[in-house]
Design a protein around this motif. Structure first.
Motif, PDB file in Angstrom:
ATOM      1  N   UNK A 289     130.553  47.071 -31.098  1.00  0.00           N
ATOM      2  CA  UNK A 289     129.588  46.887 -29.796  1.00  0.00           C
ATOM      3  C   UNK A 289     129.030  45.567 -29.992  1.00  0.00           C
ATOM      4  N   UNK A 290     128.710  44.931 -29.096  1.00  0.00           N
ATOM      5  CA  UNK A 290     128.188  43.625 -28.843  1.00  0.00           C
ATOM      6  C   UNK A 290     127.066  43.792 -27.930  1.00  0.00           C
ATOM      7  N   UNK A 291     125.937  43.062 -28.056  1.00  0.00           N
ATOM      8  CA  UNK A 291     124.776  42.931 -26.948  1.00  0.00           C
ATOM      9  C   UNK A 291     124.887  41.650 -26.557  1.00  0.00           C
ATOM     10  N   UNK A 292     124.542  41.479 -25.148  1.00  0.00           N
ATOM     11  CA  UNK A 292     124.348  40.252 -24.616  1.00  0.00           C
ATOM     12  C   UNK A 292     122.968  40.128 -24.535  1.00  0.00           C
ATOM     13  N   UNK A 293     122.538  38.920 -24.782  1.00  0.00           N
ATOM     14  CA  UNK A 293     121.103  38.336 -24.373  1.00  0.00           C
ATOM     15  C   UNK A 293     121.135  37.134 -23.577  1.00  0.00           C
ATOM     16  N   UNK A 294     120.350  37.145 -22.269  1.00  0.00           N
ATOM     17  CA  UNK A 294     120.163  36.225 -21.447  1.00  0.00           C
ATOM     18  C   UNK A 294     118.637  35.755 -21.550  1.00  0.00           C
TER      19      UNK A 294
END
Length: 404
Positions: A91-96
């Protein structure tokens, strides 16, 4: 951000919360029309461009990925992430900027298993497939939910939704007292007031809720304890009881002494459960119960210190799945079937979860959540942990079941 006691356990910027509701009213017809025309095309495009977009933002150093939960991730995020790791799901979480909760999950089976790999993209919590339930548009809207559930003969509190103070008073005068007021949209009991039995309290509660939402729910106060039921794939997989910060009298010790002993429990030293705090609101609650910190409550009497059940202010949870009456299971699964969504949290009030809801005159559903806090089941203060994240991954990526 200015601190607000009524927003506990999670702070909201009032103006932004209010404006988001108003903008939702304005743009929803447009988005509904566009979805009706381009729904399948939009879904296909979204599936194809999301990952390239994430990678582009990362290359431009406008966004980034994390492969482990951090301190800003909720316990809900942490428990489904940890379960994914146990199953070999990356699992990877994307941050913007400040935006988070966009995830990529990749399942790469071991060589020789004959299983194919798979990648999914989701917000908040994973759901099977890409088709969204139509109920997601209104599930979190308490007023709409109430009307639809009444039509389906599902138990809800009598009441209505008010835009003006005049309308709130009309509803108040037409239903049984006491009543509660709460924002029509929102969760976690923010700006909710209970035990309202006078016009003055109603106006106070209306103004409190109005800070977060143009519409305010005014409804009869149901009697009993607060429970959270979680449905995965239409099946009830867990129920927890959510209790206010409280102590139980033993006929010997004062409220103050009982509180000090309760706060010494190791489980209350954080990070999930916390000590019960005595502040002006707690003293008001004690006054409502006609007891003081130096009184000795009789054995068995429960003394509460807050109207809220948040763990952050001393609330607790107890796992009760094994004692739920079959009628209550059937009722909650009817909710899941009606909503036609694979993941639903249902908050309801009953005096005794072991008895049928049909035997209780003042029980009912108070709200539904499309993004439920499944961690309530994973980390109960009392009872056995219930691995809801595992049940969710079983539904979303069943091929990962036998990998751990």
């Amino acid at each position: 951000m200015r601190y607000c006691k009524d927003c506990e356990p999670a702070q909201e910027i009032h103006s932004i919360a209010y404006l988001s509701v108003v903008l939702g009213w304005i743009d929803q017809p447009f988005f509904d029309f566009m979805e009706m025309i381009f729904h399948s095309t939009a879904e296909a495009i979204s599936r194809k461009i999301s990952i390239p977009f994430f990678k582009l933002m990362t290359a431009l150093r406008l966004g980034y990925f994390t492969d482990k939960p951090d301190e800003k991730d909720s316990w809900r995020t942490r428990c489904f992430w940890e379960e994914a790791e146990r199953r070999g799901i990356r699992v990877r979480e994307f941050h913007l900027g400040p935006i988070r909760d966009a995830f990529i999950a990749e399942y790469l089976p071991r060589l020789g298993t004959g299983k194919a790999g798979r990648t999914i993209i989701f917000d908040g919590l994973p759901r099977p497939g890409y088709k969204e339930s139509a109920a997601l548009k209104w599930m979190d809207n308490k007023g709409v939910m109430k009307k639809k559930f009444m039509q389906e003969d599902l138990p809800v509190a009598r009441g209505g939704v008010a835009f003006t103070q005049k309308r709130a008073l009309e509803i108040f005068n037409s239903i049984q007292k006491p009543v509660i007021t709460k924002p029509n949209l929102g969760s976690r009991s923010r700006h909710t007031l209970i035990h309202i039995d006078t016009k003055e309290k109603l106006i106070y509660g209306f103004k409190k809720a109005k800070k977060l939402s143009p519409l305010v729910v005014v409804e009869e106060e149901l009697r009993g304890l607060l429970f959270r039921g979680t449905l995965v794939g239409g099946k009830l997989v867990g129920v927890v009881r959510r209790d206010q910060p409280e102590v139980t009298g033993d006929g010997v010790h004062t409220v103050r002494e009982l509180l000090e002993k309760e706060n010494e429990r190791p489980e209350r030293q954080g990070p999930i459960f916390h000590k019960i705090i005595i502040d002006p609101d707690a003293l008001v609650e004690l006054g409502r119960e006609k007891i003081s910190m130096d009184d000795i409550p009789p054995k068995g009497r429960v003394i509460t210190f807050s109207q809220k059940t948040s763990r952050g202010i001393g609330g607790t949870t107890t796992e009760v799945t094994d004692i739920v009456h079959p009628d209550n299971v059937e009722m909650l699964e009817r909710v899941g079937k009606f909503l036609d969504d694979s993941l639903v949290g249902v908050d309801f009030i009953m005096e005794d979860i072991g008895k049928s809801w049909r035997e209780e005159q003042h029980s009912g559903i108070i709200e539904c959540n499309s993004l439920p806090f499944i961690d309530l089941h994973h980390y109960p203060l009392n009872g056995r942990p219930n691995n809801i994240a595992g049940k969710l991954w079983d539904l979303v990526m069943p091929e990962s079941k036998s990998t751990f």
